[in-house]
Scaffold this active site. Structure first.
Site, PDB file in Angstrom:
ATOM      1  N   GLY A  74       1.092  -1.095   0.003  1.00  0.00           N
ATOM      2  CA  GLY A  74      -0.232   0.122   0.117  1.00  0.00           C
ATOM      3  C   GLY A  74       0.907   0.851   0.065  1.00  0.00           C
ATOM      4  N   CYS A  75       0.139   2.340  -0.117  1.00  0.00           N
ATOM      5  CA  CYS A  75       1.163   4.022  -0.253  1.00  0.00           C
ATOM      6  C   CYS A  75       1.036   3.481   0.716  1.00  0.00           C
ATOM      7  CB  CYS A  75      -0.103   4.352  -1.403  1.00  0.00           C
ATOM      8  SG  CYS A  75      -1.127   4.759  -0.633  1.00  0.00           S
ATOM      9  N   TYR A  76       0.740   4.031   2.514  1.00  0.00           N
ATOM     10  CA  TYR A  76       1.159   4.733   3.503  1.00  0.00           C
ATOM     11  C   TYR A  76       2.734   3.615   4.124  1.00  0.00           C
ATOM     12  CZ  TYR A  76      -2.661   8.113   4.284  1.00  0.00           C
ATOM     13  OH  TYR A  76      -3.391   9.101   3.982  1.00  0.00           O
ATOM     14  N   SER A  97       5.368   4.773   2.163  1.00  0.00           N
ATOM     15  CA  SER A  97       6.485   5.614   2.810  1.00  0.00           C
ATOM     16  C   SER A  97       7.264   5.481   4.263  1.00  0.00           C
ATOM     17  CB  SER A  97       5.782   6.672   2.618  1.00  0.00           C
ATOM     18  OG  SER A  97       4.737   6.454   3.925  1.00  0.00           O
TER      19      SER A  97
END
Length: 384
Positions: free
Chosen positions: A187-189, A192
Site C-alpha cells: 500500500g501507499c502508506y 512510505s
C-alpha cells in the site's frame, strides 16, 4: 496463449499477485491470472528458453480496473516502456469506451477499448496489472488470513494462494520478488513508512516501542469513485483525518516492522487527506537506541540505499517535500533530531500513485520478468 504455462499479475490497489495458470484452482480468480515467464533462482533449460522467447518480443499486458487512478497511472507509465504492450483493459462502468474518452490526457495512445471483466479475453495477454478496489479482488498483503478478516470485515477467499504470496516492497525484498510467482504490491502508506523504518529496526538503531506516524495523502489515495467525503467542498481548505486506529494499512505496516524486529511491533498511525490531488508524506517519530544519534540513523539509511535508484537520502537538513516527487517513482527521506532528547524525526515522501502504487508494481514486474528494474520508471518529477 501458446505453450508457456507460467503467469504473472500485478495489483496496485487491492494487492498484487502472480500465479501459474495451470495451477489455479479457485474459479473466482482464474480470469485474473495471465501468462508470463518467471525469473527463478535456478531455472532449468526449458524455463530459460521460455524466458528468452518471451523477452524477444513485446510482453502483452492487461490492466484490470483501467478507469481508476492507479489504472490510468500504469497506462501512462507503460506508454514509454520498450518491453510491454497493453492488449486488454477492463472497466465495467466504462465498458465499450476508448481510453481517450475516459482519460483525455491519454488520447494519443494506441490502446484497445475498455471491456467488462466478464467479456475479457485473457488469452491475448501475458501479464496483468490488477488495479481494482478493495472488495472486488482478493488482497494478498497480509500473510495471516485471520488478521485479514479482522481488518477487512470479510473472510479471505484464497488461502492456498496466500501461502505463496511475496510482499513486494522492492528495495527490501528484491530476491524474493525475482523468484516469485505471486506478489502482493504494498500500500501507499506502508511503502512510505517501511522504507525508512525497516533498515533502522534491523540494525537495532531505534526502539520498536512508541513509534508514532503521522501520514498525509493527496485525495487520489481515496480512489476515483464518487463519495460524499471526497467532494471538493468536503476536502478543500482543510485537513481530513480518517481511519483513526482502524485504517487497513495498520496491520500491513505492523507486519513488516514486526518481521524486521523479529518481535511484535505496534505503532500509533493516523492518516489524513490533504487538499491536493497526489503526493504523500509520512512524518515518523522514533525513540533511538541507547547511545545512538540521529546522525547514526542518517548514515545507516544513506549507506543502505546508496546504490538504489528510487530511494534517496537528501543532504543533511534538507526537508523532503511532496512536490519534489510528483509523477515519479522516487522516495525522498531525511532524518532530523527531535527537541526531546533520545528521539528523532524521519520524513519520507512519495507520489502515492507511483511509488505508492503503479510505479512500484511496474518495478516488481520488471524484476519478475528479468527486465532492468528501472525500465519505464526514470521519469523526472514534475515541478512546479
Amino acid at each position: 496463449m501458446g505453450s508457456l504455462s507460467s503467469l504473472h499479475s500485478i495489483c496496485s490497489t487491492g494487492g498484487c499477485f502472480v500465479k501459474y495458470q495451470d495451477e489455479v484452482k479457485n474459479s473466482m480468480f482464474k480470469k485474473h491470472f495471465v501468462r508470463a515467464s518467471v525469473a527463478t533462482s535456478a531455472p532449468g533449460n526449458s524455463r530459460i528458453e521460455e524466458i528468452n522467447a518471451l523477452k524477444s518480443e513485446k510482453i502483452r499486458i492487461g490492466v484490470l480496473g483501467a478507469s481508476g487512478y492507479t489504472g490510468s497511472e500504469i497506462i501512462r507509465l507503460l506508454a514509454n516502456h520498450p518491453n510491454y504492450k497493453i492488449m486488454l483493459m477492463t472497466a465495467d462502468r466504462k465498458a465499450g469506451q476508448s481510453v481517450g474518452l475516459v482519460f483525455p490526457h491519454l488520447v494519443k495512445q494506441d490502446l484497445p477499448d475498455m471491456v467488462a471483466v466478464k467479456d475479457a479475453d485473457f488469452s491475448s495477454v501475458d501479464a496483468v496489472f490488477c488495479c481494482l478496489p478493495h472488495g472486488t479482488t482478493q488482497d494478498f498483503r497480509l500473510r495471516d488470513v485471520g488478521e485479514y478478516e479482522e481488518w477487512y470485515g470479510q473472510p479471505h477467499r484464497a488461502h492456498e494462494l496466500q501461502k505463496e504470496a511475496v510482499y513486494g516492497l522492492t528495495e527490501v525484498s528484491r530476491p524474493e520478488i525475482q523468484s516469485s510467482r505471486l506478489v502482493a504490491n504494498p500500500g501507499c502508506y506502508p511503502t512510505s513508512i517501511q522504507l525508512p523504518l525497516i533498515p533502522l529496526i534491523k540494525a537495532n538503531l531505534i526502539q520498536v516501542e512508541n513509534i508514532i506516524i503521522d501520514s498525509k495523502s493527496g485525495v487520489s489515495g481515496a480512489g476515483r469513485g464518487a463519495k460524499e467525503a471526497n467532494l471538493y467542498t468536503e476536502i478543500a481548505e482543510g485537513i481530513h483525518s480518517y481511519g483513526i486506529t482502524k485504517h487497513r494499512h495498520v496491520p500491513e505496516i505492523e507486519q513488516g516492522l514486526s518481521e524486521a524486529a523479529k518481535s511484535k511491533v505496534t505503532v500509533s498511525f493516523t492518516p489524513h487527506l490533504m487538499p491536493m490531488s497526489r503526493g504523500m508524506q509520512s512524518t515518523i517519530y522514533v525513540e533511538m537506541a541507547p547511545g545512538t544519534s540521529h546522525e547514526d540513523l542518517y548514515h545507516h539509511l544513506r549507506h543502505f540505499y546508496e546504490k538504489e535508484e528510487f530511494v534517496v537520502l537528501l543532504e543533511k537538513n534538507q526537508v523532503p517535500h511532496t512536490r519534489h516527487v510528483r509523477g515519479s517513482n522516487y522516495c525522498l527521506i531525511n532524518v532530523f533530531p527531535d527537541r526531546i532528547p533520545g528521539r528523532a524525526i524521519i520524513i519520507s515522501v512519495i507520489d502515492n500513485l507511483v511509488k505508492g502504487a503503479s510505479g512500484q508494481a511496474l518495478q516488481n514486474l520488471n524484476l519478475m520478468m528479468g527486465i532492468p528494474e528501472h525500465t519505464g520508471l526514470l521519469t523526472v518529477p514534475l515541478f512546479p
